[in-house]
Design a protein around this motif. Structure first.
Motif, PDB file in Angstrom:
ATOM      1  N   ARG A 182       0.775  -1.165  -0.154  1.00  0.00           N
ATOM      2  CA  ARG A 182       0.021  -0.016   0.167  1.00  0.00           C
ATOM      3  C   ARG A 182       0.700   1.359  -0.097  1.00  0.00           C
ATOM      4  O   ARG A 182       1.792   1.328   0.576  1.00  0.00           O
ATOM      5  CB  ARG A 182      -1.044  -0.078   1.103  1.00  0.00           C
ATOM      6  CG  ARG A 182      -1.995  -1.111   1.129  1.00  0.00           C
ATOM      7  CD  ARG A 182      -3.140  -0.980   2.180  1.00  0.00           C
ATOM      8  NE  ARG A 182      -4.053  -1.951   2.012  1.00  0.00           N
ATOM      9  CZ  ARG A 182      -5.144  -2.040   1.109  1.00  0.00           C
ATOM     10  NH1 ARG A 182      -5.281  -0.657   0.326  1.00  0.00           N
ATOM     11  NH2 ARG A 182      -5.844  -2.780   1.115  1.00  0.00           N
TER      12      ARG A 182
ATOM     13  N   ALA B 122      -0.899   4.360  -0.458  1.00  0.00           N
ATOM     14  CA  ALA B 122      -1.649   5.476  -0.752  1.00  0.00           C
ATOM     15  C   ALA B 122      -1.252   6.818  -0.132  1.00  0.00           C
ATOM     16  O   ALA B 122      -1.642   7.811  -0.880  1.00  0.00           O
ATOM     17  CB  ALA B 122      -3.146   4.928  -0.053  1.00  0.00           C
TER      18      ALA B 122
ATOM     19  N   ALA C 238       1.230   8.426  -2.565  1.00  0.00           N
ATOM     20  CA  ALA C 238       0.361   9.058  -3.664  1.00  0.00           C
ATOM     21  C   ALA C 238      -0.414  10.249  -3.309  1.00  0.00           C
ATOM     22  O   ALA C 238      -0.427  11.284  -4.189  1.00  0.00           O
ATOM     23  CB  ALA C 238      -0.748   7.909  -4.148  1.00  0.00           C
ATOM     24  N   ARG C 239      -1.172  10.257  -2.230  1.00  0.00           N
ATOM     25  CA  ARG C 239      -1.872  11.546  -1.740  1.00  0.00           C
ATOM     26  C   ARG C 239      -0.767  12.577  -1.609  1.00  0.00           C
ATOM     27  O   ARG C 239      -1.263  13.742  -1.845  1.00  0.00           O
ATOM     28  CB  ARG C 239      -2.553  11.382  -0.427  1.00  0.00           C
ATOM     29  CG  ARG C 239      -3.991  10.633  -0.654  1.00  0.00           C
ATOM     30  CD  ARG C 239      -4.783  10.811   0.571  1.00  0.00           C
ATOM     31  NE  ARG C 239      -4.126  10.298   1.832  1.00  0.00           N
ATOM     32  CZ  ARG C 239      -4.234   9.136   2.134  1.00  0.00           C
ATOM     33  NH1 ARG C 239      -4.998   8.122   1.377  1.00  0.00           N
ATOM     34  NH2 ARG C 239      -3.435   8.645   3.222  1.00  0.00           N
TER      35      ARG C 239
ATOM     36  N   CYS D  69       3.331  10.434  -5.895  1.00  0.00           N
ATOM     37  CA  CYS D  69       3.370   8.888  -5.968  1.00  0.00           C
ATOM     38  C   CYS D  69       4.577   8.512  -5.326  1.00  0.00           C
ATOM     39  O   CYS D  69       5.364   8.957  -4.509  1.00  0.00           O
ATOM     40  CB  CYS D  69       3.145   8.355  -7.319  1.00  0.00           C
ATOM     41  SG  CYS D  69       1.466   9.128  -8.082  1.00  0.00           S
TER      42      CYS D  69
ATOM     43  N   THR E 187      -1.174   2.054  -9.520  1.00  0.00           N
ATOM     44  CA  THR E 187      -2.462   2.266  -9.743  1.00  0.00           C
ATOM     45  C   THR E 187      -2.441   3.680  -9.643  1.00  0.00           C
ATOM     46  O   THR E 187      -1.713   4.448  -8.937  1.00  0.00           O
ATOM     47  CB  THR E 187      -3.273   1.353  -8.806  1.00  0.00           C
ATOM     48  OG1 THR E 187      -3.311   2.134  -7.833  1.00  0.00           O
ATOM     49  CG2 THR E 187      -3.065  -0.193  -9.196  1.00  0.00           C
ATOM     50  N   ASP E 188      -3.612   4.276 -10.154  1.00  0.00           N
ATOM     51  CA  ASP E 188      -3.802   5.711 -10.016  1.00  0.00           C
ATOM     52  C   ASP E 188      -4.246   6.170  -8.687  1.00  0.00           C
ATOM     53  O   ASP E 188      -3.895   7.276  -8.225  1.00  0.00           O
ATOM     54  CB  ASP E 188      -4.910   5.969 -11.117  1.00  0.00           C
ATOM     55  CG  ASP E 188      -6.300   5.459 -10.737  1.00  0.00           C
ATOM     56  OD1 ASP E 188      -6.334   4.426 -10.136  1.00  0.00           O
ATOM     57  OD2 ASP E 188      -7.342   6.069 -11.290  1.00  0.00           O
ATOM     58  N   ASP E 189      -4.624   5.133  -7.890  1.00  0.00           N
ATOM     59  CA  ASP E 189      -4.754   5.222  -6.399  1.00  0.00           C
ATOM     60  C   ASP E 189      -3.543   5.019  -5.491  1.00  0.00           C
ATOM     61  O   ASP E 189      -3.899   4.816  -4.419  1.00  0.00           O
ATOM     62  CB  ASP E 189      -6.054   4.892  -5.879  1.00  0.00           C
ATOM     63  CG  ASP E 189      -6.445   3.631  -6.166  1.00  0.00           C
ATOM     64  OD1 ASP E 189      -5.409   3.080  -6.737  1.00  0.00           O
ATOM     65  OD2 ASP E 189      -7.489   2.981  -5.653  1.00  0.00           O
ATOM     66  N   GLY E 190      -2.504   4.768  -6.224  1.00  0.00           N
ATOM     67  CA  GLY E 190      -1.304   4.587  -5.275  1.00  0.00           C
ATOM     68  C   GLY E 190      -0.958   3.216  -4.617  1.00  0.00           C
ATOM     69  O   GLY E 190      -0.069   3.128  -3.884  1.00  0.00           O
ATOM     70  N   LYS E 191      -1.624   2.389  -5.288  1.00  0.00           N
ATOM     71  CA  LYS E 191      -1.301   0.710  -4.894  1.00  0.00           C
ATOM     72  C   LYS E 191      -0.347  -0.019  -5.757  1.00  0.00           C
ATOM     73  O   LYS E 191      -0.219   0.551  -6.942  1.00  0.00           O
ATOM     74  CB  LYS E 191      -2.537   0.028  -4.893  1.00  0.00           C
ATOM     75  CG  LYS E 191      -3.509   0.684  -3.520  1.00  0.00           C
ATOM     76  CD  LYS E 191      -4.571  -0.327  -3.661  1.00  0.00           C
ATOM     77  CE  LYS E 191      -5.448  -0.030  -2.622  1.00  0.00           C
ATOM     78  NZ  LYS E 191      -5.954   1.497  -2.451  1.00  0.00           N
TER      79      LYS E 191
ATOM     80  N   TYR F 273      -8.141  -3.618  -9.670  1.00  0.00           N
ATOM     81  CA  TYR F 273      -7.559  -2.082 -10.331  1.00  0.00           C
ATOM     82  C   TYR F 273      -7.331  -2.235 -11.567  1.00  0.00           C
ATOM     83  O   TYR F 273      -6.563  -3.240 -12.205  1.00  0.00           O
ATOM     84  CB  TYR F 273      -6.250  -2.169  -9.429  1.00  0.00           C
ATOM     85  CG  TYR F 273      -6.455  -1.881  -7.908  1.00  0.00           C
ATOM     86  CD1 TYR F 273      -6.740  -0.826  -7.422  1.00  0.00           C
ATOM     87  CD2 TYR F 273      -6.378  -3.190  -7.180  1.00  0.00           C
ATOM     88  CE1 TYR F 273      -6.993  -0.682  -5.933  1.00  0.00           C
ATOM     89  CE2 TYR F 273      -6.942  -3.198  -5.838  1.00  0.00           C
ATOM     90  CZ  TYR F 273      -6.875  -1.782  -5.321  1.00  0.00           C
ATOM     91  OH  TYR F 273      -7.350  -1.713  -3.884  1.00  0.00           O
TER      92      TYR F 273
ATOM     93  N   LYS G 111      -6.712   0.783 -13.396  1.00  0.00           N
ATOM     94  CA  LYS G 111      -5.921   2.065 -13.998  1.00  0.00           C
ATOM     95  C   LYS G 111      -4.641   2.316 -13.413  1.00  0.00           C
ATOM     96  O   LYS G 111      -4.366   2.476 -12.046  1.00  0.00           O
ATOM     97  CB  LYS G 111      -6.863   3.428 -13.369  1.00  0.00           C
ATOM     98  CG  LYS G 111      -8.177   3.598 -14.300  1.00  0.00           C
ATOM     99  CD  LYS G 111      -8.891   4.764 -14.181  1.00  0.00           C
ATOM    100  CE  LYS G 111     -10.314   4.758 -14.956  1.00  0.00           C
ATOM    101  NZ  LYS G 111     -11.227   5.724 -14.516  1.00  0.00           N
TER     102      LYS G 111
END
Ligand code: THU
Length: 143
Positions: free
Chosen positions: A3, A5, A8-9, A13, A45-49, A80, A82
């Motif tokens: 993880r 995330a 990424a936030r 990233c 991934t686009d959400d940081g995974k 996932y 993206k």
């Protein structure tokens, strides 16, 4: 699955170097008894995974799965679809300084799930998917 995330936030990233090192680590799991060439991929991934994968060879050689597709199939199978970046590291002798360019089959699979600006991190620099696959066959081609 690792993880990332939080990273990424924070905007940037995972760094290119962190992603590449994750690919090197994944190459350590390569099942490459026929070629002796170990490949690892690290997919963001686009959400940081982060999903990693290695090449998986087979006595029936053509059934081999490349590291890139392993990482993509792992991610897609967990929901996932993206992706923003993939790092690839390959070596026959644990020296990952020589670039391992993605094969055509993996580029086509990447293109199913990624835009032209997918970042491809290699040992010799950072590319975009469109650098390797400027034109692509897609669902649009069939309309
Ligand atoms: N291989 C990958 O895993 N990714 C690539 O992009 C190129 C090739 C693997 C497949 C096979 O196990 C070994 O490298 C030699 O071709």
């Amino acid at each position: 699955m690792v993880r990332n995330a939080k990273l990424a936030r924070e905007g940037d990233c995972v760094s290119n170097d962190e992603l590449f090192q994750a690919a090197v680590k994944a190459a350590g799991m390569a099942y490459s008894k026929y070629s002796g060439f170990s490949v690892g991929a690290a997919l963001l991934t686009d959400d940081g995974k982060l999903f990693t994968g290695c090449n998986i060879e087979n006595a029936s050689y053509s059934l081999t799965n490349c590291a890139e597709r392993t990482s993509i199939f792992k991610a897609v199978s967990e929901g996932y679809v993206k992706f923003v970046a993939i790092a690839i590291a390959g070596s026959i002798d644990k020296d990952f300084s020589k670039p391992c360019y993605p094969c055509g089959a993996c580029l086509q699979v990447m293109s199913e799930f990624c835009g032209n600006d997918l970042k491809i991190v290699l040992s010799d620099g950072v590319y975009k998917l469109s650098d390797f696959l400027p034109k692509r066959f897609s669902e649009e081609s069939m309309k």
